[in-house]
Design a protein around this motif. Structure first.
Motif, PDB file in Angstrom:
ATOM      1  N   SER A  76       0.855  -1.189   0.000  1.00 44.98           N
ATOM      2  CA  SER A  76       0.000   0.000   0.000  1.00 44.98           C
ATOM      3  C   SER A  76       0.892   1.240   0.000  1.00 44.98           C
ATOM      4  O   SER A  76       2.083   1.152   0.299  1.00 44.98           O
ATOM      5  CB  SER A  76      -0.882   0.002   1.242  1.00 44.98           C
ATOM      6  N   THR A  77       0.284   2.378  -0.324  1.00 40.92           N
ATOM      7  CA  THR A  77       1.063   3.624  -0.365  1.00 40.92           C
ATOM      8  C   THR A  77       1.682   3.904   0.989  1.00 40.92           C
ATOM      9  O   THR A  77       2.858   4.263   1.104  1.00 40.92           O
ATOM     10  CB  THR A  77       0.161   4.808  -0.761  1.00 40.92           C
ATOM     11  N   LYS A  78       0.863   3.722   2.047  1.00 37.98           N
ATOM     12  CA  LYS A  78       1.332   4.005   3.398  1.00 37.98           C
ATOM     13  C   LYS A  78       2.513   3.113   3.758  1.00 37.98           C
ATOM     14  O   LYS A  78       3.509   3.568   4.315  1.00 37.98           O
ATOM     15  CB  LYS A  78       0.178   3.749   4.362  1.00 37.98           C
ATOM     16  N   ALA A  81       5.617   4.100   1.773  1.00 38.02           N
ATOM     17  CA  ALA A  81       6.178   5.341   2.311  1.00 38.02           C
ATOM     18  C   ALA A  81       6.901   5.072   3.631  1.00 38.02           C
ATOM     19  O   ALA A  81       7.995   5.607   3.869  1.00 38.02           O
ATOM     20  CB  ALA A  81       5.083   6.387   2.505  1.00 38.02           C
ATOM     21  N   SER A  82       6.311   4.234   4.473  1.00 37.45           N
ATOM     22  CA  SER A  82       6.961   3.903   5.750  1.00 37.45           C
ATOM     23  C   SER A  82       8.263   3.150   5.525  1.00 37.45           C
ATOM     24  O   SER A  82       9.256   3.391   6.214  1.00 37.45           O
ATOM     25  CB  SER A  82       6.043   3.050   6.615  1.00 37.45           C
ATOM     26  N   ASP A 111      -7.340   2.912   0.886  1.00 38.32           N
ATOM     27  CA  ASP A 111      -7.237   4.299   1.360  1.00 38.32           C
ATOM     28  C   ASP A 111      -7.463   5.345   0.280  1.00 38.32           C
ATOM     29  O   ASP A 111      -7.486   6.527   0.573  1.00 38.32           O
ATOM     30  CB  ASP A 111      -5.844   4.559   1.963  1.00 38.32           C
ATOM     31  N   ASP A 114      -3.232   8.959  -1.904  1.00 41.29           N
ATOM     32  CA  ASP A 114      -2.472   9.501  -0.776  1.00 41.29           C
ATOM     33  C   ASP A 114      -1.195  10.156  -1.275  1.00 41.29           C
ATOM     34  O   ASP A 114      -0.569   9.655  -2.210  1.00 41.29           O
ATOM     35  CB  ASP A 114      -2.065   8.367   0.179  1.00 41.29           C
ATOM     36  N   TYR A 116       2.532  11.542   0.287  1.00 44.43           N
ATOM     37  CA  TYR A 116       3.431  11.622   1.442  1.00 44.43           C
ATOM     38  C   TYR A 116       4.625  12.499   1.114  1.00 44.43           C
ATOM     39  O   TYR A 116       5.232  12.384   0.062  1.00 44.43           O
ATOM     40  CB  TYR A 116       3.913  10.219   1.847  1.00 44.43           C
ATOM     41  N   LYS A 126       1.782  12.968   5.888  1.00 41.72           N
ATOM     42  CA  LYS A 126       0.794  12.831   4.818  1.00 41.72           C
ATOM     43  C   LYS A 126       0.188  14.195   4.592  1.00 41.72           C
ATOM     44  O   LYS A 126      -0.174  14.877   5.549  1.00 41.72           O
ATOM     45  CB  LYS A 126      -0.291  11.842   5.249  1.00 41.72           C
TER      46      LYS A 126
ATOM     47  N   GLN B  61       9.696  10.162  15.009  1.00 40.34           N
ATOM     48  CA  GLN B  61       9.064   9.010  14.354  1.00 40.34           C
ATOM     49  C   GLN B  61       9.860   7.729  14.583  1.00 40.34           C
ATOM     50  O   GLN B  61       9.281   6.674  14.859  1.00 40.34           O
ATOM     51  CB  GLN B  61       8.885   9.294  12.860  1.00 40.34           C
TER      52      GLN B  61
END
Lengths: 213, 205
Positions: A76-78, A81-82, A111, A114, A116, A126, B61
């Motif tokens: 997923s995008t999230k 990105a993480s 979602d 998105d 980021y 985000k 973070q």
């Protein structure tokens, strides 16, 4: 001297980056694409130190592809990105930190669209719209004024054109061409390059333009 | 330009009667430029245990992720929730491990003991020196302003509503006197049976 712009719309992310590849005071290439495809529906725009951008972007892209091969589905995008943030943050305190600023835009079914924003230190947030580079000082206020939630593609392109015009108007470095891409449910679409709107030369009152025959 | 003031933050925690409150601003900025007004600086590590992290955003973070990892393992091994006082030691250890190349964060812990429901607030410096207080703790670029505000508005045994008023006023007014803090604020009031989260209407400048 580079500028990256990302705008999140209703179900898409519009991303643009200037197309100048420069070293010191020389513009070496005027049609350089700073956006890297991470997967079918994930796009990463990177700016910063010369070699670092390409090396880091390709490293991330290949790892995203590896995940896809191993597991059979895209990150997923999230998550992507993480993963990118973790890599940037881990390398930060190594002997080979990557000096790269990123915008990651993607679409997934859970979602939606998105965007980021990530700086070279590895801080990630985000955002509905994000800008990297000196251009951000000019463009963020324009965005604050004209951005609204759930814009259509045309509205987002108009907003992007406004931003490019503002950069052309007030930024001392000549960024006269932007590569533009849209990420949505169907994938990544390459749009036409955007240039600042050329205004016709103003007629100063009291003078006439003369044709010299 | 100080590393701790690169992103800017304002975080505080206060003790009340059978409750604690923790509050933070929500600005994410890079020196003078504000990038986001919805940046999370307070993280939940248990149903009644929160940690707020002030300092360099990337380390905020990273530390929150690493800490969550450690707390998860702790809870799997011990088969119980971590106590606030123990969390203080876990954070202290995490930070001191990097004694000569530290994480640029100054954490603030607020929570109720899982068994006794006793209120607990504590803070640490960037290399893990723990400090437990009986009233309030502050952390961030406007810590002097926050100390002044907290000293004025806090009194012992405030009930949850009074505590909310006190911590909100303290945070808002302190952050308004700091250029790199503010741009939105969030407050968590932690009581024995519930946690109330509210976003404050702050000056967006």
């Amino acid at each position: 001297m580079e500028c990256l712009i990302g705008i999140r719309g209703k179900d898409f992310v519009l991303m643009a980056g200037d197309s100048v590849a420069g070293r010191s005071v020389v513009a070496m290439k005027k049609d350089h694409d700073k956006m890297y495809q991470l997967s079918n529906r994930l796009l990463m725009a990177a700016c910063g130190e010369g070699g670092d951008t390409v090396q880091f972007a390709e490293y991330i892209a290949k790892n995203i592809q590896l995940y896809r091969m191993r597991n059979g589905y895209d990150l997923s995008t999230k998550a992507a990105a993480s993963f990118t943030r973790r890599n940037l943050a881990d390398y930060l305190r190594s002997s080979t930190p990557y000096f790269v600023n990123l915008l990651i835009g993607g679409y997934d079914d859970s979602d939606g669209a998105d965007l980021y924003y990530m700086d070279y230190l590895g801080s990630m947030v985000k955002l509905p719209f994000g800008v990297h580079g000196y251009g951000s000082f000019f463009v963020l206020s324009v965005m604050d004024r004209y951005y609204k939630e759930d814009m259509t593609r045309d509205e987002a392109l108009v907003l992007l054109q406004r931003c490019i015009d503002e950069i052309h108007e007030r930024f001392i470095i000549n960024l006269n061409s932007f590569k533009v891409k849209i990420v949505d449910k169907e994938g990544i679409h390459v749009m036409k390059d955007l240039r600042p709107t050329t205004k016709p030369p103003e007629e100063t009152p009291g003078t006439q333009s003369m044709d010299i025959v | 330009m100080s590393i701790m003031a690169y992103n800017g933050a304002a975080i505080m925690a206060m003790k009340g009667k059978n409750c604690v409150a923790i509050a933070a601003d929500t600005r994410f900025g890079i020196q003078a430029q504000t990038v986001s007004t919805k940046f999370q600086k307070i993280f939940e590590l248990g149903p009644r245990l929160y940690i707020g992290l002030a300092g360099l955003a990337t380390d905020v973070q990273t530390v929150s992720e690493r800490l969550k990892f450690r707390v998860n393992l702790y809870e799997l091994r011990e088969n119980r929730r971590v106590k606030p006082k123990t969390l203080l030691s876990v954070v202290s250890n995490l930070l001191y491990e990097r004694r000569f190349g530290p994480y640029f964060v100054e954490p603030v812990i607020a929570g109720l003991d899982d068994v006794t429901s006793e209120p607990f607030v504590a803070s640490l410096d960037l290399i893990g020196c723990p400090m437990v207080t009986e009233d309030f703790v502050v952390s961030g670029t406007c810590s002097e302003q926050m100390y002044g505000m907290c000293e004025s508005v806090w009194s012992p045994d405030l009930d949850p509503d009074q505590l909310f008023e006190a911590i909100s006023q303290a945070l808002l007014n302190a952050a308004d006197r700091d250029a790199v803090s503010g741009w939105g604020a969030v407050v968590h009031i932690i009581e024995k049976d519930k946690v109330t989260t509210r976003t404050l209407k702050a000056r967006m400048d």
